[in-house]
Design an enzyme around this catalytic site. Structure first.
Site, PDB file in Angstrom:
ATOM      1  N   HIS A 137       2.139  -1.031   8.201  1.00  0.00           N
ATOM      2  CA  HIS A 137       1.011  -0.587   7.376  1.00  0.00           C
ATOM      3  C   HIS A 137      -0.198  -0.454   8.301  1.00  0.00           C
ATOM      4  O   HIS A 137      -0.305  -1.173   9.298  1.00  0.00           O
ATOM      5  CB  HIS A 137       0.775  -1.693   6.334  1.00  0.00           C
ATOM      6  N   ASP A 214       3.577  -9.768   8.820  1.00  0.00           N
ATOM      7  CA  ASP A 214       2.898  -9.232   7.646  1.00  0.00           C
ATOM      8  C   ASP A 214       3.836  -9.487   6.461  1.00  0.00           C
ATOM      9  O   ASP A 214       4.868  -8.817   6.318  1.00  0.00           O
ATOM     10  CB  ASP A 214       2.638  -7.734   7.864  1.00  0.00           C
ATOM     11  N   GLN A 217       4.651  -7.669   1.547  1.00  0.00           N
ATOM     12  CA  GLN A 217       5.705  -7.174   0.657  1.00  0.00           C
ATOM     13  C   GLN A 217       6.862  -8.153   0.509  1.00  0.00           C
ATOM     14  O   GLN A 217       7.683  -7.997  -0.383  1.00  0.00           O
ATOM     15  CB  GLN A 217       6.244  -5.826   1.175  1.00  0.00           C
ATOM     16  N   LYS A 240      -0.303  -9.058  -5.036  1.00  0.00           N
ATOM     17  CA  LYS A 240       1.031  -8.438  -5.113  1.00  0.00           C
ATOM     18  C   LYS A 240       2.056  -9.424  -5.670  1.00  0.00           C
ATOM     19  O   LYS A 240       3.239  -9.119  -5.739  1.00  0.00           O
ATOM     20  CB  LYS A 240       1.482  -7.968  -3.728  1.00  0.00           C
ATOM     21  N   CYS A 380      -0.391   4.329   3.382  1.00  0.00           N
ATOM     22  CA  CYS A 380      -1.082   3.675   4.517  1.00  0.00           C
ATOM     23  C   CYS A 380      -0.129   3.493   5.704  1.00  0.00           C
ATOM     24  O   CYS A 380      -0.214   2.503   6.430  1.00  0.00           O
ATOM     25  CB  CYS A 380      -1.680   2.329   4.117  1.00  0.00           C
TER      26      CYS A 380
HETATM   27  N1  ALA Z   1      -0.167  -1.720   0.791  1.00  0.00           N
HETATM   28  C1  ALA Z   1      -0.087  -1.384  -0.579  1.00  0.00           C
HETATM   29  C2  ALA Z   1       0.960  -0.346  -0.859  1.00  0.00           C
HETATM   30  O1  ALA Z   1       1.855  -0.158  -0.087  1.00  0.00           O
HETATM   31  C3  ALA Z   1      -1.396  -1.047  -1.163  1.00  0.00           C
HETATM   32  O2  ALA Z   1       0.876   0.315  -1.871  1.00  0.00           O
END
Ligand code: ALA
Length: 427
Positions: A137, A214, A217, A240, A380
């Site tokens: 990202h 990171d 996710q 998230k 992103c």
């Molecule tokens: N990083 C977040 C996405 O992938 C906002 O949507």
């Protein structure tokens, strides 16, 4: 499990979670969009919030709103106890050794910037190498670009296989004696790929480098143990994972955090100040300048509790099954390209795809008209889009409240989009 398509009436029973019960906890899922039932498939961008989190925010402001670590009055003591209590909840959730290793930030982006600015400036020298994956990202790329420019260091990119996994043989060669840090996502927000952090950590440590993960996710969707994976830093965001916006966590190994200079100055990060000099507070407050996001940190505890009660293994199992189902069904569509690993066990509940020549934004709009929320664009991850040779993708992403029926609704809407747009050429 691949034959589930034949038995629509039993689909929801396939889940490891009680979806009906879970959905009742999320008021927003009852709303309609243009008279249609909301189908929320944009969870990789942000998740929805259960009532327990919403109520906890309200309770804080109604009952014990006060600044932390300062006042010697009841409200401040209560707020401080709840704020620091959440730190212990986080420690337990990610299996960290000590609570002083848990730093509250505004989100993953701030956590990574903190490490790049403090640890990075202290440790990265001209000619050193910063190793990243091509699926990062922007938040785990741009801070390193800036650091590399400032320190005259070099960015080195790992290689991906055709299915979007890190080529570990190549990684073993690319991570070398000049590597200072390996900064990688544990789960790609585009490809869904789950990366082998433990193996990458071993490669980094063998070269005397550190590894930053990171976890934006991954932490919301699978059980992690920072000790087991042997990372040096892990950053993630609460929004998230059922929590409020504006709260993140940076975990780091105590010895490394201790040796790092502060990131911002003032407020809670101070031990004492004279006109000329200051002494800084201990960990973790050394990295928490100013008044923190008290109410939202406290409410985050309810998000951790919700996921813990449900069991992260059950969360993961549900997502593997719904992703397997969605992948199977999406593959039925003519002219669809799906990115990332084919095996749902190797990926998270994030599916990026393109359909014929239909622009992903048009797809997103048509789905939105049907009440279905997905994300469309570059997510992103512009360098990855370039590697995939696309402008962007459509992306559906799942969480604990998504049903198999919702996947069917996505499919029906995509077929409709294909009818409306399928013959339009965009090149
Ligand atoms: N990083 C977040 C996405 O992938 C906002 O949507």
């Amino acid at each position: 499990m691949a034959t589930i398509l034949d038995k629509p009436e039993t689909k929801e029973a396939m889940s490891s979670l009680n979806l009906e019960k879970i959905r009742r906890d999320f008021p927003i899922l009852r709303r309609e969009v243009d008279g249609k039932r909301l189908v929320y498939l944009d969870n990789a961008a942000t998740s929805q919030k259960p009532l327990s989190v919403i109520n906890k925010i309200s309770e804080y402001y109604q009952r014990y709103n006060a600044n932390v670590h300062r006042g010697i009055h009841t409200l401040s003591e209560e707020a401080t106890a709840m704020y620091e209590g959440t730190r212990e909840t986080v420690r337990h959730f990610i299996d960290a050794k000590e609570t002083c290793e848990i730093i509250f930030t505004r989100g993953t982006t701030e956590g990574i910037n903190l490490v790049a600015s403090t640890w990075g400036r202290q440790n990265v020298l001209p000619g050193d190498e910063i190793v990243l994956s091509p699926m990062e990202h922007h938040s785990n790329l741009v801070p390193w670009q800036v650091l590399a420019q400032e320190r005259e260091a070099k960015l080195v990119f790992l290689e991906l296989t055709a299915e979007g996994e890190i080529d570990m043989e190549a990684a073993a060669k690319l991570i070398g004696s000049r590597t200072r840090i390996v900064a990688v996502t544990q789960m790609s927000n585009v490809l869904g790929t789950i990366n082998p952090i433990k193996e990458l950590a071993a490669l980094a440590h063998k070269q005397g480098a550190v590894i930053l993960v990171d976890g934006a996710q991954s932490v919301p969707h699978m059980q992690i143990s920072v000790q087991e994976m042997d990372a040096d830093f892990v950053a993630f965001s609460l929004h998230k994972m059922l929590g409020p916006t504006g709260v993140g966590v940076l975990w780091g190994k105590k010895d490394i955090l201790k040796a790092m200079p502060p990131y911002m100055y003032g407020g809670d990060m101070i031990a004492s100040v004279s006109r000329e000099r200051s002494r800084y507070n201990e960990l973790p407050w050394k990295f928490e300048a100013g008044t923190p996001n008290i109410g939202d940190v406290i409410a985050s505890a309810a998000a951790f509790e919700y996921l813990t009660t449900m069991g992260l293994d059950n969360v993961r199992e549900h997502e593997v099954e719904i992703t397997r189902y969605a992948l199977n069904r999406l593959r039925e569509i003519n002219g669809i390209t799906i990115y990332g690993p084919k095996d749902p066990q190797k990926r998270g509940g994030v599916i990026s795809f393109n359909m014929k020549d239909i622009h992903p934004h048009d797809l997103g709009q048509i789905l939105s008209d049907a009440g279905i929320a997905i994300r469309a664009g570059h997510h992103c991850c512009q360098p990855l889009m370039k590697d995939l040779q696309v402008m962007g993708t459509a992306r559906a992403s799942f969480y604990i409240y998504n049903t198999f029926e919702e996947v069917d609704m996505l499919l029906a809407a995509l077929r409709e989009a294909d009818k409306v747009m399928g013959n339009v050429a965009y090149r």
